[in-house]
Scaffold this motif. Structure first.
Motif, PDB file in Angstrom:
ATOM      1  N   ALA A 132       1.439  12.228 -19.839  1.00  0.00           N
ATOM      2  CA  ALA A 132       0.217  11.570 -20.695  1.00  0.00           C
ATOM      3  C   ALA A 132      -0.621  11.071 -19.734  1.00  0.00           C
ATOM      4  CB  ALA A 132       0.849  10.518 -21.828  1.00  0.00           C
ATOM      5  N   PHE A 133      -2.253  11.059 -19.692  1.00  0.00           N
ATOM      6  CA  PHE A 133      -3.131  10.197 -19.047  1.00  0.00           C
ATOM      7  C   PHE A 133      -3.308   8.504 -18.879  1.00  0.00           C
ATOM      8  CE2 PHE A 133      -6.595   7.759 -18.991  1.00  0.00           C
ATOM      9  CZ  PHE A 133      -7.606   7.689 -17.579  1.00  0.00           C
ATOM     10  N   TRP A 134      -2.128   8.430 -20.246  1.00  0.00           N
ATOM     11  CA  TRP A 134      -2.554   6.420 -20.209  1.00  0.00           C
ATOM     12  C   TRP A 134      -1.049   6.090 -19.688  1.00  0.00           C
ATOM     13  CZ3 TRP A 134      -5.895   3.468 -21.280  1.00  0.00           C
ATOM     14  CH2 TRP A 134      -7.697   4.556 -22.228  1.00  0.00           C
ATOM     15  N   ASP A 135      -0.116   7.197 -19.582  1.00  0.00           N
ATOM     16  CA  ASP A 135       1.333   6.907 -19.077  1.00  0.00           C
ATOM     17  C   ASP A 135       1.076   7.159 -17.402  1.00  0.00           C
ATOM     18  OD1 ASP A 135       2.369   6.776 -20.741  1.00  0.00           O
ATOM     19  OD2 ASP A 135       3.208   8.624 -21.022  1.00  0.00           O
ATOM     20  N   VAL A 136       0.168   8.030 -17.413  1.00  0.00           N
ATOM     21  CA  VAL A 136      -0.253   7.509 -15.705  1.00  0.00           C
ATOM     22  C   VAL A 136      -0.939   6.214 -15.349  1.00  0.00           C
ATOM     23  CG1 VAL A 136      -1.252   9.018 -14.012  1.00  0.00           C
ATOM     24  CG2 VAL A 136       0.384  10.177 -15.205  1.00  0.00           C
ATOM     25  N   ALA A 137      -2.377   6.243 -15.691  1.00  0.00           N
ATOM     26  CA  ALA A 137      -3.251   4.977 -15.972  1.00  0.00           C
ATOM     27  C   ALA A 137      -1.964   4.173 -16.185  1.00  0.00           C
ATOM     28  CB  ALA A 137      -3.937   5.175 -16.707  1.00  0.00           C
ATOM     29  N   PHE A 138      -1.439   3.551 -17.248  1.00  0.00           N
ATOM     30  CA  PHE A 138      -0.756   1.919 -16.890  1.00  0.00           C
ATOM     31  C   PHE A 138       0.932   2.105 -16.239  1.00  0.00           C
ATOM     32  CE2 PHE A 138       4.086   0.026 -18.056  1.00  0.00           C
ATOM     33  CZ  PHE A 138       3.184  -0.931 -18.692  1.00  0.00           C
ATOM     34  N   LEU A 139       0.841   3.405 -15.104  1.00  0.00           N
ATOM     35  CA  LEU A 139       2.203   3.140 -13.878  1.00  0.00           C
ATOM     36  C   LEU A 139       1.218   2.430 -12.936  1.00  0.00           C
ATOM     37  CD1 LEU A 139       4.630   3.538 -12.633  1.00  0.00           C
ATOM     38  CD2 LEU A 139       4.151   5.917 -12.728  1.00  0.00           C
ATOM     39  N   ILE A 140       0.058   2.635 -13.184  1.00  0.00           N
ATOM     40  CA  ILE A 140      -0.745   2.691 -11.473  1.00  0.00           C
ATOM     41  C   ILE A 140      -1.347   1.494 -10.902  1.00  0.00           C
ATOM     42  CG2 ILE A 140      -3.310   3.599 -10.916  1.00  0.00           C
ATOM     43  CD1 ILE A 140      -2.937   6.634 -11.333  1.00  0.00           C
ATOM     44  N   GLY A 141      -1.711   1.292 -13.011  1.00  0.00           N
ATOM     45  CA  GLY A 141      -2.094  -0.294 -13.126  1.00  0.00           C
ATOM     46  C   GLY A 141      -1.002  -1.384 -13.113  1.00  0.00           C
TER      47      GLY A 141
ATOM     48  N   VAL B 258       0.477  -0.987  -0.205  1.00  0.00           N
ATOM     49  CA  VAL B 258       0.114  -0.058  -0.366  1.00  0.00           C
ATOM     50  C   VAL B 258       0.885   1.425  -0.061  1.00  0.00           C
ATOM     51  CG1 VAL B 258      -1.207   1.406   1.485  1.00  0.00           C
ATOM     52  CG2 VAL B 258      -1.637  -1.435   0.893  1.00  0.00           C
ATOM     53  N   TRP B 259       1.922   1.100   0.972  1.00  0.00           N
ATOM     54  CA  TRP B 259       2.753   2.496   0.664  1.00  0.00           C
ATOM     55  C   TRP B 259       3.543   2.709  -0.645  1.00  0.00           C
ATOM     56  CZ3 TRP B 259       4.024   6.899   3.326  1.00  0.00           C
ATOM     57  CH2 TRP B 259       5.558   7.392   3.350  1.00  0.00           C
ATOM     58  N   VAL B 260       4.291   1.890  -0.868  1.00  0.00           N
ATOM     59  CA  VAL B 260       4.310   2.089  -2.777  1.00  0.00           C
ATOM     60  C   VAL B 260       3.789   2.271  -3.200  1.00  0.00           C
ATOM     61  CG1 VAL B 260       5.823   0.518  -4.391  1.00  0.00           C
ATOM     62  CG2 VAL B 260       6.531   0.221  -1.566  1.00  0.00           C
ATOM     63  N   THR B 261       2.523   1.501  -3.266  1.00  0.00           N
ATOM     64  CA  THR B 261       1.124   2.213  -4.238  1.00  0.00           C
ATOM     65  C   THR B 261       1.051   3.599  -4.233  1.00  0.00           C
ATOM     66  OG1 THR B 261       0.478   0.241  -4.305  1.00  0.00           O
ATOM     67  CG2 THR B 261      -0.648   1.713  -5.414  1.00  0.00           C
ATOM     68  N   LEU B 262       0.883   4.216  -3.233  1.00  0.00           N
ATOM     69  CA  LEU B 262       0.176   5.598  -2.580  1.00  0.00           C
ATOM     70  C   LEU B 262       2.077   6.667  -2.841  1.00  0.00           C
ATOM     71  CD1 LEU B 262      -1.234   5.538   0.463  1.00  0.00           C
ATOM     72  CD2 LEU B 262      -2.468   5.444  -1.529  1.00  0.00           C
ATOM     73  N   VAL B 263       3.341   5.880  -2.860  1.00  0.00           N
ATOM     74  CA  VAL B 263       4.031   6.773  -2.758  1.00  0.00           C
ATOM     75  C   VAL B 263       4.368   6.519  -4.708  1.00  0.00           C
ATOM     76  CG1 VAL B 263       6.851   6.936  -2.722  1.00  0.00           C
ATOM     77  CG2 VAL B 263       5.592   6.392  -0.720  1.00  0.00           C
ATOM     78  N   VAL B 264       4.459   5.395  -5.357  1.00  0.00           N
ATOM     79  CA  VAL B 264       4.929   6.000  -6.859  1.00  0.00           C
ATOM     80  C   VAL B 264       3.624   6.932  -7.626  1.00  0.00           C
ATOM     81  CG1 VAL B 264       4.574   4.478  -8.789  1.00  0.00           C
ATOM     82  CG2 VAL B 264       6.193   3.731  -6.859  1.00  0.00           C
ATOM     83  N   VAL B 265       1.791   6.421  -6.852  1.00  0.00           N
ATOM     84  CA  VAL B 265       1.085   6.136  -7.855  1.00  0.00           C
ATOM     85  C   VAL B 265       1.227   8.188  -7.183  1.00  0.00           C
ATOM     86  CG1 VAL B 265      -1.508   7.586  -8.320  1.00  0.00           C
ATOM     87  CG2 VAL B 265      -0.407   4.842  -7.663  1.00  0.00           C
ATOM     88  N   GLY B 266       1.031   8.943  -6.422  1.00  0.00           N
ATOM     89  CA  GLY B 266       1.530   9.755  -5.410  1.00  0.00           C
ATOM     90  C   GLY B 266       2.320  11.246  -6.033  1.00  0.00           C
ATOM     91  N   SER B 267       3.363  10.250  -7.052  1.00  0.00           N
ATOM     92  CA  SER B 267       4.510  10.878  -7.674  1.00  0.00           C
ATOM     93  C   SER B 267       4.747  11.127  -8.902  1.00  0.00           C
ATOM     94  CB  SER B 267       5.694  10.238  -7.609  1.00  0.00           C
ATOM     95  OG  SER B 267       5.871   8.868  -7.697  1.00  0.00           O
ATOM     96  N   ARG B 268       3.692  10.447  -8.912  1.00  0.00           N
ATOM     97  CA  ARG B 268       3.606  10.004 -11.104  1.00  0.00           C
ATOM     98  C   ARG B 268       2.266  11.125 -11.530  1.00  0.00           C
ATOM     99  NH1 ARG B 268       7.747   9.937 -13.230  1.00  0.00           N
ATOM    100  NH2 ARG B 268       8.207  10.385 -10.898  1.00  0.00           N
ATOM    101  N   ILE B 269       1.132  11.029 -10.039  1.00  0.00           N
ATOM    102  CA  ILE B 269       0.076  12.545 -10.015  1.00  0.00           C
ATOM    103  C   ILE B 269       0.854  13.790 -10.395  1.00  0.00           C
ATOM    104  CG2 ILE B 269      -1.478  12.610  -9.414  1.00  0.00           C
ATOM    105  CD1 ILE B 269      -2.249   9.901  -9.049  1.00  0.00           C
ATOM    106  N   ALA B 270       1.657  14.004  -9.335  1.00  0.00           N
ATOM    107  CA  ALA B 270       2.161  15.098  -8.892  1.00  0.00           C
ATOM    108  C   ALA B 270       2.617  15.624 -10.643  1.00  0.00           C
ATOM    109  CB  ALA B 270       3.226  15.338  -7.902  1.00  0.00           C
ATOM    110  N   LEU B 271       3.531  14.934 -10.900  1.00  0.00           N
ATOM    111  CA  LEU B 271       4.049  15.641 -12.654  1.00  0.00           C
ATOM    112  C   LEU B 271       3.024  15.301 -13.638  1.00  0.00           C
ATOM    113  CD1 LEU B 271       7.212  13.011 -12.344  1.00  0.00           C
ATOM    114  CD2 LEU B 271       7.030  15.798 -11.184  1.00  0.00           C
ATOM    115  N   THR B 272       3.237  16.357 -14.886  1.00  0.00           N
ATOM    116  CA  THR B 272       2.170  16.412 -16.040  1.00  0.00           C
ATOM    117  C   THR B 272       3.094  15.653 -16.625  1.00  0.00           C
ATOM    118  OG1 THR B 272       3.650  18.327 -16.792  1.00  0.00           O
ATOM    119  CG2 THR B 272       2.050  18.964 -15.455  1.00  0.00           C
TER     120      THR B 272
END
Length: 402
Positions: free
Chosen positions: A101-110, A85-99
């Motif tokens: 492409a939507f699909w890049d962020v979605a792929f990283l979250i998945g 859970v911690w790793v997911t929050l850190v990785v997703v939070g760090s990527r969302i904070a950056l501008t």
């Protein structure tokens, strides 16, 4: 096999602070939750700092998805879930904070969620397997406690001291057996080694010992006792073959003691005993060695007994190949006869303690087979088991060896 052992049990280890007792596997304490949290925070801080210095061209934070996989090897399910859970929050939070492409962020979250989930699943599977192994080992130990009796055993003719050291691996237990029976025909002793390991070997050992205990009291001839044990092993192999199990044999040494200065021996493919007398240890020459128990149909000759000397004040040592085939780090075999010769004249308990310590030192604590040793001596008159010479099965135990 762990009954009548001279090896004290290790005290249970205390759980580390923060460890989850419900998820501790077979008494093996896992890493404490507070220590785990500290390490995860330090690793997160290090990765974030490196990510800042390397810039957006080489993002490092997504590499944290390996942490749940590492945690699954050492941690409990609850701890691994927390790391995931911690790793997911850190990785997703760090990527969302950056501008981006939507699909890049979605792929990283998945991808992060999938990797973290697999880590938790792997941890649960590891703990389930370890618990199954621990339960099966406990069942094997419980079965063995019903097979072998504590040592020493004192009869009218023999005082039997013993050492049994089982291997403690996930391959479970070995198949070494022993028994000492007082009968109307004297004291009968068996020591043997069942081919193979695990629960099937325990089954063969139980069949052999059950037949020996009955025949030792019933049969006047030691060869007839061996034949009865042979029949039991053959019958057990027949049942095993019907269920698809491998047929097994038993190398064994049967000894018969009376009040004289000679011992009757039937050797069924086993190692010859050692006579400890006059300050020396010498191999007892046996001229009539037959095939192991369970293989008489292949031998073509009936088993015969022979008599060997057992003078007053002597000890007779019988053992399994876990002693003679023990190896050091270089692959050299344990010099059994040379080492035992140093301890001739000591009390049986002291001799066995010295042998056990020397084996442990020689092998570096790494053994490949069970170790079973019996030291047989004439008991002092005051320590002979009570009962008339015709009392079948009369035995007196001095309590389990320590």
């Amino acid at each position: 096999m762990v009954m009548g052992l001279r090896r004290p049990s290790a005290p249970p280890r205390e759980p580390l602070p923060g460890a989850d007792p419900a998820e501790t596997v077979a008494g093996d304490t896992r890493i404490g939750s507070w220590a785990l949290a500290l390490w995860v925070l330090l690793l997160t801080a290090a990765v974030v700092l490196l990510d800042v210095f390397t810039g957006t061209e080489l993002p490092l934070i997504p590499l944290m998805v390996v942490l749940p996989a590492l945690a699954s090897v050492f941690c409990t399910v609850r701890q691994t879930t927390g790391v995931a859970v911690w790793v997911t929050l850190v990785v997703v939070g760090s990527r969302i904070a950056l501008t981006g492409a939507f699909w890049d962020v979605a792929f990283l979250i998945g991808f992060t969620a999938l990797a973290s989930g697999l880590g938790v699943v792997a941890c649960a599977a590891r703990i389930r397997h370890a618990n199954e192994v621990a339960r099966l080992r406990s069942a094997a130990v419980a079965l063995q406690r019903q097979i072998l009796r504590p040592l020493p055993v004192v009869t009218r003719q023999v005082c039997a001291h013993g050492l049994y050291e089982p291997i403690e691996e996930d391959r479970f237990v070995g198949g070494d057996i022993y028994e000492v029976v007082q009968s109307p025909h004297g004291t009968r002793v068996i020591i043997g080694d069942v081919q193979g390991k695990g629960l099937p070997a325990i089954g063969v050992g139980f069949a052999a010992l059950g037949a020996f205990r009955e025949a030792a009291v019933r049969e006047p001839d030691l060869t007839a006792v061996a034949d009865a044990v042979e029949d039991a092993v053959v019958r057990h192999n027949g049942f095993s073959a019907e269920t698809g199990e491998t047929e097994r044999f038993v190398t064994a040494l049967l000894l018969g003691f009376d009040d004289g200065d000679r011992v009757q021996v039937v050797n069924c493919g086993h190692l010859p005993p050692r006579l400890l007398h006059g300050g020396t240890a010498s191999a007892v020459a046996l001229d009539r060695t037959s095939v192991p128990l369970g293989m008489a149909a292949l031998g073509g000759e009936a088993r015969t007994a022979e008599r060997v000397g057992f003078p007053p004040g002597a000890d007779l040592m019988v053992f399994t190949d876990g002693v003679t085939e023990a190896r050091d780090a270089d692959g050299a075999f344990y010099p059994f006869d040379e080492r035992v010769g140093r301890w001739v004249g000591q009390e049986p308990d002291d001799l066995l303690d010295a042998l056990r310590a020397d084996l442990e030192t020689f092998t570096g604590g790494v053994r490949r087979d069970d170790v079973a040793v019996l030291v047989l001596s004439r008991p002092p008159a005051g320590e002979k088991a009570a009962g008339s010479p015709g009392d079948a099965g009369t035995q007196q135990t001095q309590g389990p060896a320590t």
